[in-house]
Design a protein around this motif. Structure first.
Motif, PDB file in Angstrom:
ATOM      1  N   GLY A  36      -2.502  10.179 -20.701  1.00 13.76           N
ATOM      2  CA  GLY A  36      -3.412   8.735 -21.373  1.00 13.76           C
ATOM      3  C   GLY A  36      -4.117   8.218 -19.943  1.00 13.76           C
ATOM      4  N   ASP A  37      -4.357   7.495 -20.628  1.00 12.79           N
ATOM      5  CA  ASP A  37      -4.579   6.331 -18.932  1.00 12.79           C
ATOM      6  C   ASP A  37      -4.042   6.242 -17.882  1.00 12.79           C
ATOM      7  OD1 ASP A  37      -6.676   5.104 -21.583  1.00 12.79           O
ATOM      8  OD2 ASP A  37      -5.008   3.099 -22.107  1.00 12.79           O
ATOM      9  N   GLU A  38      -2.827   6.343 -17.809  1.00 11.55           N
ATOM     10  CA  GLU A  38      -2.161   6.940 -16.507  1.00 11.55           C
ATOM     11  C   GLU A  38      -3.389   7.945 -16.059  1.00 11.55           C
ATOM     12  OE1 GLU A  38       2.454   6.172 -15.483  1.00 11.55           O
ATOM     13  OE2 GLU A  38       2.140   7.847 -17.050  1.00 11.55           O
ATOM     14  N   ALA A  39      -3.024   9.327 -17.199  1.00 12.15           N
ATOM     15  CA  ALA A  39      -3.087  10.138 -15.990  1.00 12.15           C
ATOM     16  C   ALA A  39      -4.748   9.948 -15.053  1.00 12.15           C
ATOM     17  CB  ALA A  39      -3.002  11.314 -17.311  1.00 12.15           C
ATOM     18  N   PHE A  40      -5.405   9.167 -16.447  1.00  8.64           N
ATOM     19  CA  PHE A  40      -6.878   9.109 -16.212  1.00  8.64           C
ATOM     20  C   PHE A  40      -7.052   8.451 -14.877  1.00  8.64           C
ATOM     21  CE2 PHE A  40     -10.377   6.307 -15.849  1.00  8.64           C
ATOM     22  CZ  PHE A  40     -11.378   7.289 -16.102  1.00  8.64           C
ATOM     23  N   SER A  41      -5.725   7.563 -15.033  1.00  7.16           N
ATOM     24  CA  SER A  41      -6.324   6.466 -13.343  1.00  7.16           C
ATOM     25  C   SER A  41      -5.231   7.503 -12.578  1.00  7.16           C
ATOM     26  CB  SER A  41      -5.098   5.429 -13.497  1.00  7.16           C
ATOM     27  OG  SER A  41      -5.525   4.739 -14.692  1.00  7.16           O
ATOM     28  N   ILE A  42      -4.422   8.033 -12.371  1.00  5.46           N
ATOM     29  CA  ILE A  42      -4.519   9.108 -11.115  1.00  5.46           C
ATOM     30  C   ILE A  42      -5.353   9.871 -10.742  1.00  5.46           C
ATOM     31  CG2 ILE A  42      -2.466  10.653 -10.575  1.00  5.46           C
ATOM     32  CD1 ILE A  42      -0.612   8.997 -12.466  1.00  5.46           C
ATOM     33  N   ARG A  43      -6.198  10.255 -11.789  1.00  8.43           N
ATOM     34  CA  ARG A  43      -6.677  11.018 -11.572  1.00  8.43           C
ATOM     35  C   ARG A  43      -8.232  10.726 -10.819  1.00  8.43           C
ATOM     36  NH1 ARG A  43     -10.968  14.100 -15.585  1.00  8.43           N
ATOM     37  NH2 ARG A  43     -10.672  11.414 -15.707  1.00  8.43           N
ATOM     38  N   GLY A  70      -5.567   3.628  -2.374  1.00  2.00           N
ATOM     39  CA  GLY A  70      -5.330   3.675  -0.987  1.00  2.00           C
ATOM     40  C   GLY A  70      -3.434   3.509  -1.060  1.00  2.00           C
ATOM     41  N   TRP A  71      -2.912   3.240  -2.039  1.00  2.00           N
ATOM     42  CA  TRP A  71      -1.273   3.419  -2.145  1.00  2.00           C
ATOM     43  C   TRP A  71      -1.172   5.455  -1.957  1.00  2.00           C
ATOM     44  CZ3 TRP A  71       3.132   1.079  -2.097  1.00  2.00           C
ATOM     45  CH2 TRP A  71       3.967   1.826  -2.312  1.00  2.00           C
ATOM     46  N   GLN A  72      -1.745   5.703  -2.727  1.00  2.00           N
ATOM     47  CA  GLN A  72      -1.544   7.424  -2.645  1.00  2.00           C
ATOM     48  C   GLN A  72      -1.701   7.612  -1.101  1.00  2.00           C
ATOM     49  OE1 GLN A  72      -4.943   8.857  -5.817  1.00  2.00           O
ATOM     50  NE2 GLN A  72      -2.171   8.774  -7.629  1.00  2.00           N
ATOM     51  N   ALA A  73      -2.585   7.031  -0.469  1.00  2.00           N
ATOM     52  CA  ALA A  73      -2.670   7.699   0.764  1.00  2.00           C
ATOM     53  C   ALA A  73      -1.298   7.485   1.866  1.00  2.00           C
ATOM     54  CB  ALA A  73      -4.670   7.335   1.269  1.00  2.00           C
ATOM     55  N   LEU A  74      -0.825   6.163   1.544  1.00  2.00           N
ATOM     56  CA  LEU A  74       0.720   5.667   2.312  1.00  2.00           C
ATOM     57  C   LEU A  74       1.796   6.136   1.530  1.00  2.00           C
ATOM     58  CD1 LEU A  74       1.200   3.336   3.836  1.00  2.00           C
ATOM     59  CD2 LEU A  74       1.643   1.109   2.431  1.00  2.00           C
ATOM     60  N   ALA A  75       1.936   6.234   0.212  1.00  2.00           N
ATOM     61  CA  ALA A  75       3.080   6.614   0.036  1.00  2.00           C
ATOM     62  C   ALA A  75       3.037   7.696  -0.902  1.00  2.00           C
ATOM     63  CB  ALA A  75       3.606   5.825  -1.371  1.00  2.00           C
ATOM     64  N   GLY A  76       2.191   8.679  -0.870  1.00  2.00           N
ATOM     65  CA  GLY A  76       2.096  10.210  -1.542  1.00  2.00           C
ATOM     66  C   GLY A  76       1.557  10.311  -2.569  1.00  2.00           C
ATOM     67  N   GLN A  77       1.341  11.324  -3.427  1.00  2.00           N
ATOM     68  CA  GLN A  77       0.863  11.041  -4.878  1.00  2.00           C
ATOM     69  C   GLN A  77       2.020  12.310  -5.901  1.00  2.00           C
ATOM     70  OE1 GLN A  77      -2.912  13.261  -5.380  1.00  2.00           O
ATOM     71  NE2 GLN A  77      -2.255  12.251  -8.015  1.00  2.00           N
ATOM     72  N   SER A  78       3.157  11.341  -6.041  1.00  2.00           N
ATOM     73  CA  SER A  78       4.304  12.330  -6.851  1.00  2.00           C
ATOM     74  C   SER A  78       4.141  10.880  -8.532  1.00  2.00           C
ATOM     75  CB  SER A  78       5.257  11.870  -6.858  1.00  2.00           C
ATOM     76  OG  SER A  78       5.986  10.502  -6.232  1.00  2.00           O
ATOM     77  N   ILE A  79       4.288  11.505  -9.716  1.00  2.00           N
ATOM     78  CA  ILE A  79       4.938  10.218 -10.439  1.00  2.00           C
ATOM     79  C   ILE A  79       5.888   9.127 -10.307  1.00  2.00           C
ATOM     80  CG2 ILE A  79       6.290   9.674 -12.669  1.00  2.00           C
ATOM     81  CD1 ILE A  79       5.370  12.718 -13.225  1.00  2.00           C
TER      82      ILE A  79
END
Length: 122
Positions: A36-43, A70-79
């Protein structure tokens, strides 16, 4: 100078409640699948900054998507890391509920407000 016993007890209870708030929010953080919204925000956060700011993908202002980018750039992308940012916001919200209630009502009422914020599912 030492704190009065009731003040020390209040600080102890406050610390324990904030630790419980964090523990409840982080427990099985990556257990459920993204949807849902979470997947949309991550994408959306995965797009380039110009595309996020340009809009057209969402009806809401892009602040969360920019911060998540910015957070994904700093912490990586995972659930886990993608959900950690909203976890921090929820934890700060619980602490803010306490601070606001303490200023408006009383120390005891502020702890009650914090308990409600800690156990609230959202």
């Amino acid at each position: 100078m030492s704190a009065r016993p009731s003040t020390a007890r209040h600080i102890f209870v406050l610390t324990i409640l904030l630790l419980i708030a964090f523990a409840l929010r982080i427990y099985q953080l990556d257990y459920q699948p993204v949807w849902g919204d979470e997947a949309f925000s991550i994408r959306t956060a995965g797009y380039g900054l110009s595309r996020i700011v340009a809009g057209g993908t969402d009806t809401h202002p892009p602040l969360f998507h920019l911060v998540l980018h910015g957070w994904q750039a700093l912490a990586g992308q995972s659930i886990f890391s993608d959900r950690y940012l909203p976890l921090l916001a929820g934890w700060i919200m619980a602490a803010s509920v306490y601070a606001i209630a303490r200023r408006i009502v009383s120390p005891r009422s502020s702890l009650i407000a914090l308990v409600l914020a800690v156990i609230g599912p959202f």
